[in-house]
Design an enzyme around this catalytic site. Sequence first.
Site, PDB file in Angstrom:
ATOM      1  N   ARG A  43     -27.786  75.553-107.558  1.00 15.09           N
ATOM      2  CA  ARG A  43     -28.472  74.307-107.215  1.00 15.09           C
ATOM      3  C   ARG A  43     -27.716  73.141-107.834  1.00 15.09           C
ATOM      4  O   ARG A  43     -27.378  73.182-109.022  1.00 15.09           O
ATOM      5  CB  ARG A  43     -29.907  74.333-107.743  1.00 15.09           C
ATOM      6  CG  ARG A  43     -30.681  73.093-107.330  1.00 15.09           C
ATOM      7  CD  ARG A  43     -32.128  73.172-107.741  1.00 15.09           C
ATOM      8  NE  ARG A  43     -32.289  73.021-109.179  1.00 15.09           N
ATOM      9  CZ  ARG A  43     -33.457  73.105-109.792  1.00 15.09           C
ATOM     10  NH1 ARG A  43     -34.560  73.379-109.104  1.00 15.09           N
ATOM     11  NH2 ARG A  43     -33.548  72.933-111.089  1.00 15.09           N
ATOM     12  N   ARG A  74     -46.689  67.706-113.983  1.00 18.27           N
ATOM     13  CA  ARG A  74     -46.641  69.102-114.444  1.00 18.27           C
ATOM     14  C   ARG A  74     -46.509  69.258-115.953  1.00 18.27           C
ATOM     15  O   ARG A  74     -46.703  70.362-116.491  1.00 18.27           O
ATOM     16  CB  ARG A  74     -45.532  69.871-113.708  1.00 18.27           C
ATOM     17  CG  ARG A  74     -44.117  69.452-114.054  1.00 18.27           C
ATOM     18  CD  ARG A  74     -43.129  70.004-113.038  1.00 18.27           C
ATOM     19  NE  ARG A  74     -42.161  70.924-113.609  1.00 18.27           N
ATOM     20  CZ  ARG A  74     -41.071  71.359-112.976  1.00 18.27           C
ATOM     21  NH1 ARG A  74     -40.833  71.004-111.729  1.00 18.27           N
ATOM     22  NH2 ARG A  74     -40.244  72.178-113.557  1.00 18.27           N
ATOM     23  N   HIS A  98     -35.221  73.578-124.913  1.00 17.25           N
ATOM     24  CA  HIS A  98     -34.097  74.416-125.333  1.00 17.25           C
ATOM     25  C   HIS A  98     -34.582  75.712-125.972  1.00 17.25           C
ATOM     26  O   HIS A  98     -34.083  76.799-125.689  1.00 17.25           O
ATOM     27  CB  HIS A  98     -33.213  73.657-126.326  1.00 17.25           C
ATOM     28  CG  HIS A  98     -32.256  74.560-127.021  1.00 17.25           C
ATOM     29  ND1 HIS A  98     -31.092  74.974-126.429  1.00 17.25           N
ATOM     30  CD2 HIS A  98     -32.332  75.215-128.197  1.00 17.25           C
ATOM     31  CE1 HIS A  98     -30.487  75.817-127.238  1.00 17.25           C
ATOM     32  NE2 HIS A  98     -31.218  75.975-128.324  1.00 17.25           N
ATOM     33  N   CYS A 131     -38.860  79.939-105.498  1.00 11.03           N
ATOM     34  CA  CYS A 131     -38.230  80.137-106.804  1.00 11.03           C
ATOM     35  C   CYS A 131     -38.961  79.420-107.941  1.00 11.03           C
ATOM     36  O   CYS A 131     -38.421  79.287-109.038  1.00 11.03           O
ATOM     37  CB  CYS A 131     -36.763  79.727-106.769  1.00 11.03           C
ATOM     38  SG  CYS A 131     -36.510  77.984-106.383  1.00 11.03           S
ATOM     39  N   ASN A 173     -43.222  74.729-108.468  1.00 18.19           N
ATOM     40  CA  ASN A 173     -43.548  73.921-109.653  1.00 18.19           C
ATOM     41  C   ASN A 173     -43.718  72.454-109.271  1.00 18.19           C
ATOM     42  O   ASN A 173     -44.674  71.794-109.676  1.00 18.19           O
ATOM     43  CB  ASN A 173     -42.436  74.002-110.706  1.00 18.19           C
ATOM     44  CG  ASN A 173     -42.140  75.417-111.134  1.00 18.19           C
ATOM     45  OD1 ASN A 173     -42.956  76.303-110.923  1.00 18.19           O
ATOM     46  ND2 ASN A 173     -40.978  75.637-111.709  1.00 18.19           N
ATOM     47  N   ARG A 187     -29.971  76.942-112.262  1.00 15.49           N
ATOM     48  CA  ARG A 187     -30.242  75.537-112.609  1.00 15.49           C
ATOM     49  C   ARG A 187     -29.032  75.013-113.382  1.00 15.49           C
ATOM     50  O   ARG A 187     -28.834  75.405-114.530  1.00 15.49           O
ATOM     51  CB  ARG A 187     -31.471  75.435-113.519  1.00 15.49           C
ATOM     52  CG  ARG A 187     -32.799  75.738-112.854  1.00 15.49           C
ATOM     53  CD  ARG A 187     -33.927  75.498-113.860  1.00 15.49           C
ATOM     54  NE  ARG A 187     -35.223  75.485-113.235  1.00 15.49           N
ATOM     55  CZ  ARG A 187     -36.091  76.509-113.283  1.00 15.49           C
ATOM     56  NH1 ARG A 187     -35.778  77.618-113.926  1.00 15.49           N
ATOM     57  NH2 ARG A 187     -37.266  76.408-112.699  1.00 15.49           N
TER      58      ARG A 187
HETATM   59  C1  PEP Z   1     -39.618  74.146-108.816  1.00 14.21           C
HETATM   60  O1  PEP Z   1     -39.817  72.941-108.770  1.00 14.21           O
HETATM   61  O2  PEP Z   1     -40.460  75.009-108.489  1.00 14.21           O
HETATM   62  C2  PEP Z   1     -38.323  74.677-109.285  1.00 14.21           C
HETATM   63  C3  PEP Z   1     -38.009  75.948-109.186  1.00 14.21           C
HETATM   64  O3  PEP Z   1     -37.459  73.806-109.857  1.00 14.21           O
HETATM   65  P1  PEP Z   1     -37.598  73.184-111.332  1.00 14.21           P
HETATM   66  O4  PEP Z   1     -38.659  73.942-112.064  1.00 14.21           O
HETATM   67  O5  PEP Z   1     -36.241  73.324-111.923  1.00 14.21           O
HETATM   68  O6  PEP Z   1     -37.976  71.771-111.026  1.00 14.21           O
HETATM   69 MG    MG Z   2     -38.254  71.521-108.899  1.00 15.95          MG
END
Ligand code: PEP
Ligand code: MG
Length: 594
Positions: free
Chosen positions: A343, A476, A200, A513, A465, A307
């Site tokens: 999304r 991650r 947050h 993205c 990501n 998001r």
């Molecule tokens: C990603 O996975 O690269 C992405 C943009 O979505 P998030 O970071 O919300 O999982």
């Molecule tokens: Mg993602």
Amino acid sequence: MIDLRDVGEAQIIEGIPASPGVVVGKAFILDTERPHVEQERISPEEMQEEIENFTTAIDETRRELLKLRSGLEQELGETHARIFDAHLMILEDSTVVEGTVRRIREEGINAAFALTETIGHVTKAMERTRDEYLRERVYDIKDIERRLLMRLLGRKARSLKNLEDDVIVLAQELAPTHTASMHRERVVGFGTEVGGRTSHAAIMARSLEIPAVVGLHGATDIIRQGETVIIDGTVGLLVYRFDSAILDYYAERKRKLAEFEQELLTYKDYPAVTKDGRKFELGANIEIPDEVTSALSHGAEGIGLFRTEYLFIARDDLPSEDEQYEAYRDVVKAMAPSPVVIRTLDVGGDKFGPHGAAEREANPFLGWRGIRYSLSHPDLFIKQLKAILRASVHGNVQIMFPMISSLQEVWDAKQVLEAARQELTVTGREFAPDIDVGIMVETPAAVAIAEILAAEVDFFSIGSNDLVQYTLAVDRGNDRVAYLYDQYHPAILKLISETVRAAKRQRKWVGLCGEMAGDPLSVLLLIGFGLNKLSTSPLMLPEVKSIVRASSYSYARKVVQRAMSMKTGPEVRRYLETIFTKRFPEISATEMIT
Ligand code: PEP
Ligand code: MG
């Protein structure tokens, strides 16, 4: 690459960049720890007074929160303000309120201790869960406990109000109730010990546009109250106990960054087109509707990733269709006629889950996440899709499904979308007839069957990501394996290239993205891969655009060819650094510090 040790004497703590920019200021260590409380026996005569003290503390805290809520609503809008609703509900919760009163009465103990006992009982089970949503609720409950205890013990929290100097707030963790008042006080930057990119506090820092770094382990113990520190939110550093050479360096860096940003912003309305005429669409990633203002002022040509998880957090119920519709509509209207890619809910993994998604999972990233969760909750899914469809009459909406790993999921999701359309038609609600429907390509499986998937959808957006995490089998969010998280790993380059090729064969557009789109070092590669669209945090857009405008597609293609002939990620990174420093010395100077 500049090594700060070559500039002068300084100590640094490395963290995770959460919001870009540089700021120097006095450290304000925020007391986010709970005060220590001793158990005291009270006599039957004192009991009533103790209970009254407790209910007064509840009333005062409620008034304080309502005031914060309305201030925030006026300045940042309803979405931010709603953060406080979960807090206010805790003050009404009978387990907390009546539970404490019962303890005071039955055990004959002081209110402060009775409260900590009650809260300890409530949060014990919740704390053990790995579910992000429940853990966030624990944090809210503890924030309320801390506020009540401060009142009961007659202590004043170190306040951010009426500060004479600009301060950099350092805290273990920042609650929404803290970040909420920051914009009005003299808070020019902040750092937290815990938290990630999607916490947050990080989201709030970006929407308030103040530099911030998270993950600064040990900062609140090491830094002294009032000590002058530097937050470098661009590279993710907290710099302290530095000499005048470092201070001069940072004063100059700050001036240059501001000057550079101003210069970049003069091109905000120019197209993102390469020198040899290839056009890119630059979109913004947003988490909350209010961020649209920042997207527009930084020259976004659309929202490349909205998001929607944020609408579902910090609350105990689910947002209604109307509430969601209003949020989507506001964004779509503000951006019209530019596209807004909404999304559908991507809960699970390290993200907060909505109410009811609290089951603990051994491998949340491989579990009930994204489209899997939505397909298992058709009521929730159809409600969200109806809200998105209704918003489509106000501009250009595109729908995107996250975490796709099979064709069946695309079929199923499209079927629910069709059902949503039918329900709206029956009830006489309007929606745009032709809405593009796309998917996130973020699992290796999706890449492997990309051509099959591309035939079924209107567009792809690569989620780097997750694609990196799932391909390299590297969590991650796990510090221990962070050194293996490598977006330049040959496997990743190959998968991006494959995805673009598959989309092109089916004549569909393809964007990216993930965070990689906002990483200046990656942009040349992404141009060369032939992507049509890049979407990143609004604050990074001017820089990305300047790189696109100063590059040629034909050269970028050669860079991709060369990079893809390399055998390791570090080799690719070194190669990119070398050409980047040569071609973009100004940007290199702002980014490359260790
Ligand atoms: C990603 O996975 O690269 C992405 C943009 O979505 P998030 O970071 O919300 O999982
Ligand atoms: Mg993602």
